[in-house]
Design an enzyme around this catalytic site. Structure first.
Site, PDB file in Angstrom:
ATOM      1  N   THR A  72      -9.235  27.798 -58.081  1.00  0.00           N
ATOM      2  CA  THR A  72      -8.895  28.296 -59.312  1.00  0.00           C
ATOM      3  C   THR A  72      -7.306  28.684 -59.309  1.00  0.00           C
ATOM      4  O   THR A  72      -6.966  29.362 -58.620  1.00  0.00           O
ATOM      5  CB  THR A  72      -9.540  29.570 -59.839  1.00  0.00           C
ATOM      6  OG1 THR A  72     -10.874  29.046 -59.799  1.00  0.00           O
ATOM      7  CG2 THR A  72      -9.271  29.966 -61.418  1.00  0.00           C
ATOM      8  N   CYS A 118      16.125  43.873 -35.453  1.00  0.00           N
ATOM      9  CA  CYS A 118      15.594  44.698 -34.636  1.00  0.00           C
ATOM     10  C   CYS A 118      14.634  44.274 -33.314  1.00  0.00           C
ATOM     11  O   CYS A 118      13.857  44.623 -32.794  1.00  0.00           O
ATOM     12  CB  CYS A 118      14.491  45.934 -35.143  1.00  0.00           C
ATOM     13  SG  CYS A 118      15.387  47.137 -35.989  1.00  0.00           S
TER      14      CYS A 118
END
Ligand code: PLP
Length: 478
Positions: A335, A423
């Site tokens: 859907t 990082c």
């Protein structure tokens, strides 16, 4: 002095990883430990090089995962917490704090027109209808979906039946690459792509390698572009697909698609183009260029996240990856994400309408930024071609600066930019795109500035006001 628990952990980790601890290991670990105790962040490669006298390549050889192991064995956090960044950052506070988003190649906000339209749609109490049903409200939704399909198709000058909605750029790319390869499962052949593709392409072809397909990864020239001549040389009798991106997400470099398409068309090989960054930013002509599949994504053009589309040229066959209902012409079951589709359609229409004007404006701003950056940092390098580049992208290298530290420092004054990864310990996870250009990332901190609809010269001036201090303070961090 290192405490006994830390020492015991190091011995344990060394045993687990079959590492013979040498005097050099201890020198690095003792230094990193002391550095962390003092600064509350781990040292970078260059700190260790300078103060513990162990070069980066030696460190990477003697520790199983390089600086990651050093951090891990000492329990130094690799990721940021609110007050302690994962890398040294400049301690800067400014009176005129502003939020300046210069990371539009990563994602974009929902533009106001889209936000309002989606809001209105949600306020309509019949908007929940399933477009596959036969009720009047369902048919209305169905017609809205088809309107969005036409809007996307119009941007590419193609038929709306050639557009399939998906959950985003990654799914579109997977559908094109794997969906067309599934036609050849009984005789897996050869695929050509380039080394600077997005991971959605690289991971898809690498998956196909495991199923028996052969993959050639074309290098790029020093300007970041695929050389069409190289493509000609690599085509084999059993080449089944060529996958080359329109514009690169990191360096914004635009490939010579018209030439690449002509080569593929002459050789009778489908060409799949990842246009997630390029769509609605530069003109694209899939028909004229001989493109068989073209992937795009809503969240790069001020539309919603989790929605994308794939252009599938008429006559191209492709197996669906998601089976179920007959939605999207049987090419993608499920859907529909109605809200996403409507948002994408409107965002595409608006972006297409303003593309030329916005492109000129962004090019002017981008050039202004570059000129001012070069005045601040004469040894700055520009990564990839400036001539063949998305108007909103500027990817540069700052000599002697760690890009993660620069990103975190800019973040403190509200400026968002991108680097390969802020990082990753010591910044050793260099981007595959930057590596492909042959850039010395030990020497240059790579930063991507990407401008957008709301970026103004005043935003750039805010950055330029504080950048010199940030760079000089970063260079002074021991
Ligand atoms: N291809 C490129 C060039 C991209 O920049 C991105 C997103 O960053 C993707 C594919 C994946 O798109 P999505 O985030 O919609 O899955």
């Amino acid at each position: 002095m290192m405490d006994n628990l830390t020492r015991a952990t190091i011995h344990l980790m060394a045993r687990r990883t079959n590492t013979q601890l040498s005097e050099t290991h201890w020198r690095v670990l003792e230094y990193a430990y002391a550095y962390y105790k003092q600064n509350r962040v781990g040292p970078l490669y260059r700190n260790i090089e300078r103060h513990a006298n162990v070069a980066r390549n030696i460190l990477n050889q003697i520790f199983p995962r390089g600086l990651y192991s050093v951090y891990g064995w000492l329990n130094i956090p690799i990721h940021s917490s609110d007050d302690i960044p994962c890398k040294p950052a400049v301690n800067i506070r400014v009176e005129d704090y502003q939020e300046v988003f210069l990371d539009h190649n990563a994602t974009t906000y929902l533009r106001k027109e889209v936000r309002v339209a989606l809001h209105d749609f949600l306020d309509d109490q019949n908007s929940f209808a399933n477009p596959s049903s036969s009720s009047t409200s369902a048919q209305k939704i169905y017609r809205l979906i088809e309107q969005s399909r036409r809007r996307v198709a119009r941007c590419l000058g193609v038929n709306s039946q050639e557009i399939v909605f998906t959950s985003g750029g990654s799914e579109s790319i997977n559908l094109a690459i794997k969906g067309s390869a599934l036609n050849y499962l009984s005789c897996p052949g050869h695929i050509i792509t380039s080394v600077t593709e997005h991971s959605a392409v690289l991971a898809s072809v690498s998956f196909l390698e495991k199923l028996g397909f052969n993959v050639t990864y074309l290098p790029v020239d020093t300007d970041g572009r695929v050389n069409p001549q190289r493509l000609i040389e690599e085509i084999r009798p059993n080449t089944q697909l060529v996958a080359i991106m329109a514009a690169n997400n990191e360096i914004g470099v635009i490939n010579p698609l018209a030439e690449i398409g002509a080569i593929c068309r002459n050789a009778g090989i489908p060409l799949m183009v990842d246009a997630v960054q390029a769509f609605a930013k530069i003109p694209l002509y899939p028909r004229a260029w001989g493109i068989s599949f073209l992937a795009l994504s809503g969240h790069k053009l001020y539309g919603p996240k989790g929605i994308g589309a794939l252009y599938i040229a008429d006559g191209q066959s492709l197996m669906p990856l998601i089976h179920g209902g007959e939605q999207e012409g049987g090419r993608r079951a499920g859907t529909e994400n109605v809200l996403g589709i409507l948002g994408l359609g409107l965002a595409a229409k608006l972006a297409q309408r303003e593309m030329l004007v916005e492109s000129e404006r962004l090019t002017r701003l981008r050039n202004y930024l570059l000129q001012r950056l070069q005045a601040i940092e004469p040894d700055l390098i520009v990564n990839g071609s400036l001539l063949h580049r998305l108007p909103n992208n500027l990817n540069v290298g700052f000599p002697g600066i760690d890009s993660g530290s620069l990103l975190l420092s800019l973040d403190r004054i509200g400026i968002a930019v991108s680097v390969g990864s802020a990082c990753h310990a010591g910044g050793d996870e260099t981007s595959h795109v930057i590596r492909a250009l042959g850039i010395d990332t030990d020497h240059y901190g790579i930063v991507r500035f990407s401008l957008g609809l709301q970026t103004t010269e005043s935003d750039l001036n805010y950055l330029l006001r504080y950048l010199p201090k940030i760079l000089s303070d970063l260079r002074n961090i021991k």
